[in-house]
Design an enzyme around this catalytic site. Structure first.
Site, PDB file in Angstrom:
ATOM      1  CE1 TYR A 124       6.053  -8.080 -15.367  1.00  0.00           C
ATOM      2  CE2 TYR A 124       6.092  -6.955 -13.260  1.00  0.00           C
ATOM      3  CZ  TYR A 124       6.560  -7.955 -14.088  1.00  0.00           C
ATOM      4  OH  TYR A 124       7.512  -8.815 -13.638  1.00  0.00           O
ATOM      5  CG  ASP A 147       3.884  -5.556 -34.149  1.00  0.00           C
ATOM      6  OD1 ASP A 147       4.040  -4.373 -33.787  1.00  0.00           O
ATOM      7  OD2 ASP A 147       2.877  -5.929 -34.767  1.00  0.00           O
ATOM      8  CG  ASP A 180       8.697  -8.621 -17.726  1.00  0.00           C
ATOM      9  OD1 ASP A 180       9.689  -8.773 -16.998  1.00  0.00           O
ATOM     10  OD2 ASP A 180       7.875  -9.529 -17.950  1.00  0.00           O
TER      11      ASP A 180
END
Ligand code: NAD
Length: 335
Positions: A124, A205, A229
């Site tokens: 990020y 996941d 995020d």
């Protein structure tokens, strides 16, 4: 006592929701001194810079802000204002409490979790370059200092607030070095600092699947920057959407409070956005300042509006037909 706070309206729905939030905060805690600060696309248009020097100076001096969202163009254009602010002011921890609200209908009840996101490292950071034409590289940087710092923050936060479990989402099966370091630090800080708190690791996941199956089983989530995020928005969707999830960006001596949502260009300028997420961020700001009474009054007021559930007082995202101002006025009436 007067307190000086930067107010950054930002872009899109930012000016509308920040004005609504400020009105309610002023009614609950009169005497705050707001310093209006420009940032984002609107600032770039007005003075050619997304983060004008006057805004940085005001933040240097007050060390605290209530901030609306800023637009960051996709592809080309200016760098992220948020990334710059978080790095410059050492705002290494993003904290997003995600709670079910009485009166906001969703698939789940009794969700009460907190996303703790590392706010300065990882993919990020946007460290990218073109290696040769047609080949680009984006760097995911993790440092022991950064990973330990956020782990320490998460376990302290959990302990101070009587939370029972911290779950780390990671992808260390593939990103063995970077996410491996994140895990290594989390494990060690857990053992050193808060062994009484339950500790859990989930590959991200699987973690996302578990979140949508039963979010009530989660308590504090600890994530690196980009995962935090994405998962923050997922979690917002579990409790009614982006209109109802607040956030804070915290450093050692500086704090910027802002909602999880962005500038919502689809709603901008129409007076339809829900100001609650930013108002809830304002409640976090008041708590940070030790203004617990004012914070509690605002919480009680918006909870009453939600629980009564009058369509003419609720914004559309949570099932009503009110606009931004009508919702704020409804909260003001309950104060
Ligand atoms: P977004 O969060 O702005 O909007 C996503 C969806 O949620 C839209 O349908 C929008 O209408 C809805 N929504 C968001 N806030 C709402 C509110 N308060 N009330 C009701 N509905 C609301 O995400 P996006 O469209 O992907 O991003 C738009 C811009 O915002 C981009 O430029 C992005 O970079 C920026 N952004 C900024 C921040 C920030 O400044 N903290 C955070 C996220 C995105």
């Amino acid at each position: 006592m007067a307190r000086r706070i930067c107010l950054i309206p930002g872009d899109g729905i930012g000016p509308e929701v920040s004005e609504a939030a400020r009105q309610v905060i002023d009614a609950a805690r009169p005497g705050l001194e707001w310093i209006p600060c420009a940032a984002g696309a609107a600032a770039a248009q007005a003075c050619g810079e997304v983060l004008p020097p006057a805004t940085l100076e005001a933040l240097e001096s007050t060390r605290i802000a209530l901030k609306g969202p800023v637009a960051t163009p996709v592809g080309h254009g200016f760098a992220s204002v948020n990334v710059e602010l978080r790095k410059r002011f050492g705002l290494y921890a993003a904290v997003r409490p995600v709670r079910s609200l009485l009166g906001v209908r969703t698939r789940y009840e009794k969700v009460d979790l907190v996303v703790v996101r590392e706010n300065t490292e990882g993919l990020y950071s946007g460290l990218e370059h073109e290696v040769v034409p047609g080949v680009v590289e984006s760097l995911k940087v993790a440092t022991r200092t950064g990973c330990e710092r956020i782990a320490r923050f998460a376990f302290r936060y959990a302990r101070e607030r009587g939370r029972r479990r911290v779950t780390v989402f990671h992808k260390a099966n593939i990103l063995k070095l970077s996410d491996g370091l994140f895990l290594d630090c989390a494990r060690r800080i857990h053992a050193e600092l808060a062994p009484e708190i339950e500790y859990e690791e989930l590959i991200i996941d699987n973690g996302c699947m578990q979140l949508v199956r039963d979010p009530t089983r989660f308590d504090v989530l600890l994530l690196e920057n980009l995962y935090g995020d994405v998962v923050s928005d997922l979690c917002a969707g579990l409790v009614g959407g982006l209109g109802v999830v607040p956030g804070s960006n915290l450093g050692e001596d500086c704090a910027i409070f802002e909602a999880v949502h962005g500038s919502a260009p689809d709603l901008a300028g129409q007076g339809l956005a829900n100001p609650l997420a930013l108002l809830m961020s304002g409640v976090l700001l008041l708590q940070y300042l030790g203004e617990d009474r004012a914070a509690a009054r605002i919480e009680a007021a918006y909870q009453a509006v939600l629980a009564e559930g009058r369509p003419e007082e609720l914004t559309r995202d949570i099932g009503g037909r009110a606009g931004t101002r009508a919702f704020a006025e409804a909260v003001l009436r309950r104060l």
